[in-house]
Design a protein around this motif. Structure first.
Motif, short mmCIF file in Angstrom:
data_model
loop_
_atom_site.label_atom_id
_atom_site.label_comp_id
_atom_site.label_asym_id
_atom_site.label_seq_id
_atom_site.Cartn_x
_atom_site.Cartn_y
_atom_site.Cartn_z
N LEU A 1 -12.62 24.38 -54.55
CA LEU A 1 -13.45 23.24 -54.14
C LEU A 1 -12.69 21.93 -54.32
O LEU A 1 -12.82 21.01 -53.49
CB LEU A 1 -14.75 23.22 -54.94
N VAL A 2 -11.91 21.82 -55.37
CA VAL A 2 -11.09 20.61 -55.58
C VAL A 2 -10.05 20.48 -54.47
O VAL A 2 -9.84 19.40 -53.91
CB VAL A 2 -10.42 20.64 -56.96
N ARG A 3 -9.39 21.59 -54.13
CA ARG A 3 -8.42 21.56 -53.03
C ARG A 3 -9.09 21.17 -51.72
O ARG A 3 -8.54 20.41 -50.92
CB ARG A 3 -7.76 22.94 -52.88
N LEU A 4 -10.28 21.71 -51.50
CA LEU A 4 -11.00 21.43 -50.27
C LEU A 4 -11.38 19.95 -50.19
O LEU A 4 -11.24 19.32 -49.13
CB LEU A 4 -12.25 22.31 -50.21
N ALA A 5 -11.86 19.39 -51.29
CA ALA A 5 -12.23 17.97 -51.31
C ALA A 5 -11.01 17.09 -51.04
O ALA A 5 -11.10 16.09 -50.31
CB ALA A 5 -12.87 17.62 -52.65
N ALA A 6 -9.88 17.44 -51.62
CA ALA A 6 -8.66 16.66 -51.41
C ALA A 6 -8.23 16.72 -49.94
O ALA A 6 -7.80 15.71 -49.37
CB ALA A 6 -7.54 17.19 -52.31
N LEU A 7 -8.36 17.89 -49.33
CA LEU A 7 -8.00 18.03 -47.92
C LEU A 7 -8.94 17.21 -47.04
O LEU A 7 -8.50 16.55 -46.09
CB LEU A 7 -8.05 19.51 -47.52
N GLN A 8 -10.23 17.23 -47.34
CA GLN A 8 -11.18 16.44 -46.56
C GLN A 8 -10.89 14.95 -46.68
O GLN A 8 -10.96 14.21 -45.70
CB GLN A 8 -12.60 16.76 -47.02
#
Length: 201
Positions: free
Chosen positions: A168-175
Motif C-alpha cells: 500500500l505504501v508503494r502504491l501510494a508513492a506511485l499514485q
C-alpha cells in the motif's frame, strides 16, 4: 527450533501409523511408493513423478507430512494426475495460485512455470502483487502496481488487507508520482474555468 519447517518433513509419531488415517479417494494409489500425509489424509503417490523436484529426495516408504492445505495439494496433484489430458482442471486464479504455492515449495520448476503462465492470463493486479512478491515473480509487479494506481475504483478494505502495508505504501508513492506529473501538464486557469462551468459558479 526452526519456526518455519520445510514444506515436507518426516511425519510425527502419530502419522507413522497410516493405517488409521482416511485414504484420499482419488490420490491413494495401491501401486504407489511415496506415502504422504496432508491434513490427516493419507496419499500414496508415485515417487518418479517428483524426480525433477527437491522433494524427490525426501520421498520414501515412510510417510512424509506435507505442511500444505489439502485443497492446495489436491489442485497441484491434478497437474500430475490429470483426469483429462486435453485440458487442465484448474481454471481460476485461486486454483492456479494453489498450484504455484505447492510447486514452489516442493521445487517442481516445470509446474511452477506452468502456474505462472496461467496466472499471467487470469489473475488480477492484486493477486499478481501478492503472489509476485511471495514467489518472486518480478515481471508481474510493475504492471500490476500501475494498473491499481490508475484504475478508477478505490482499493477496497479486503484488497488492502491482502496487499499489506508495504504494498500500500508503494502504491501510494506511485499514485503521488503519477498525479504529480499529471498536474504539471494541466493549465490551472482552464482547469478552474472547467470546474466553474460544471458547478455553475
Amino acid at each position: 527450533m526452526n519456526p518455519h519447517p520445510p514444506p515436507w518433513a518426516q511425519a510425527p509419531t502419530w502419522a507413522n501409523q497410516p493405517s488409521g488415517l482416511p485414504k484420499h479417494p482419488r490420490f491413494f494409489f495401491t501401486d504407489g511408493n511415496a506415502p504422504v500425509i496432508v491434513d490427516n489424509t493419507l496419499y500414496r503417490l508415485h515417487r518418479y513423478l517428483f524426480s525433477k523436484g527437491s522433494w524427490y529426495l525426501n520421498l520414501g516408504e515412510q510417510p512424509n507430512y506435507l505442511w500444505e492445505s489439502k485443497k492446495d495439494f489436491d489442485r497441484f496433484l491434478t497437474i500430475l494426475y490429470p483426469s483429462d489430458y486435453s485440458k487442465h482442471e484448474c481454471e481460476t486464479a485461486e486454483e492456479w495460485a494453489s498450484v504455484l504455492t505447492v510447486a514452489d515449495h516442493v521445487g517442481m520448476q516445470d509446474i511452477r512455470r506452468l502456474a505462472i503462465s496461467r496466472l499471467a492470463e487470469c489473475a488480477g493486479p492484486v493477486d499478481k502483487i501478492v503472489l509476485g512478491h511471495r514467489y518472486n515473480v518480478t515481471e508481474w509487479l510493475a504492471p500490476a502496481y500501475l494498473a491499481l494506481a490508475t484504475r478508477t475504483e478505490s482499493i477496497s478494505a479486503a484488497e488492502g488487507v491482502r496487499l499489506g502495508v508495504d504494498a500500500l505504501v508503494r502504491l501510494a508513492a506511485l499514485q503521488d508520482e503519477i498525479y504529480g506529473n499529471l498536474r504539471s501538464y494541466v493549465n490551472p486557469e482552464k482547469f478552474a474555468e472547467m470546474f466553474a462551468s460544471k458547478l455553475a459558479i
